[in-house]
Enzyme design. Sequence first.
Site, short mmCIF file in Angstrom:
data_model
loop_
_atom_site.label_atom_id
_atom_site.label_comp_id
_atom_site.label_asym_id
_atom_site.label_seq_id
_atom_site.Cartn_x
_atom_site.Cartn_y
_atom_site.Cartn_z
N GLY A 288 0.82 -1.20 0.00
CA GLY A 288 0.00 0.00 0.00
C GLY A 288 0.86 1.25 0.00
O GLY A 288 2.09 1.21 0.13
N ASN B 21 -2.14 9.43 15.75
CA ASN B 21 -1.37 10.11 14.71
C ASN B 21 0.11 9.95 15.00
O ASN B 21 0.57 10.24 16.11
CB ASN B 21 -1.76 11.58 14.65
CG ASN B 21 -1.29 12.25 13.39
OD1 ASN B 21 -0.11 12.30 13.10
ND2 ASN B 21 -2.22 12.79 12.62
N HIS C 137 -9.53 16.07 5.60
CA HIS C 137 -8.82 14.95 4.99
C HIS C 137 -9.29 14.73 3.56
O HIS C 137 -10.29 15.30 3.13
CB HIS C 137 -9.01 13.66 5.81
CG HIS C 137 -8.20 13.61 7.05
ND1 HIS C 137 -8.64 14.14 8.25
CD2 HIS C 137 -6.96 13.11 7.30
CE1 HIS C 137 -7.71 13.95 9.18
NE2 HIS C 137 -6.69 13.33 8.63
N LYS D 57 -10.96 9.04 2.68
CA LYS D 57 -10.93 8.63 4.08
C LYS D 57 -12.32 8.16 4.51
O LYS D 57 -13.32 8.85 4.27
CB LYS D 57 -10.47 9.78 4.97
CG LYS D 57 -10.29 9.39 6.44
CD LYS D 57 -9.62 10.52 7.24
CE LYS D 57 -9.52 10.17 8.72
NZ LYS D 57 -8.73 8.94 8.96
#
Length: 250
Positions: free
Chosen positions: A11, A110, A141, A145
């Site tokens: 990914g 995060n 975002h 998402k």
Amino acid sequence: MTDILISGICGHMGRNVLELALADAEIHCVGGVDLTAGELQGVPVFDSFADAPAADAVIDFSCADNLENVLAYAERTGAAAILAATGYTQEQLARIEDAAKRIPLFKTANLSVGINLLQKLVREAAAFLGENFDIEIVERHHNLKKDAPSGTAYMLAESANAAFDGGKEYVYGREGMVGARRKAEIGIHAVRGGTIVGEHEVMFAGDDEIVTLAHSARSKRVFAAGAVRAAKFMQGKPAGRYDMQDVLRG
């Protein structure tokens, strides 16, 4: 030298982690796990954790659905689990806490160093400004998402709420005749669009003045760099829950 296994290596984020790992003399990538076995930049890719070699840490940027596979691998091999996916259910969060009793487990909303500094500043600002300032959080975002609000927005809300002993209520967006804003609220708002990597803004609005604390990620490499840094930090750590604040203190 820290040996790492990258879950979701094919990914976008997995590739970022691999590039940083290959350029870091203190990191050795023993392989990756993804849907199709093969090789990526000279690193073997396995389609099952059962075939993957042991490592000091497994870094998971795949998805919440892969959690059980990652934890089972870590529990079997003794590797530290670096959980960088989002969107975990309450049941999965309970599973994470249970696993941390047996393995060293790193989880944060995060991985950016800047965001974790922002978290600290938000906590201090909320304590200093107190009830005289209304708190509103806006996160932005990209349009792919899936979860909203972001885990980071929740993390920032909890940092602010800690100054009030958790007494604030989270309100998600506003629509219709909602009435005057209550002091007990922390507003959280999600924006989705384009290719925005991640932006978070915490506004403290008082009488005649506004204080705004914000962070903008311009590249997803900041999250990959945080994961690699966490993997180094976690080597040799005993079982337990760790996050980026522990890394920064360390």
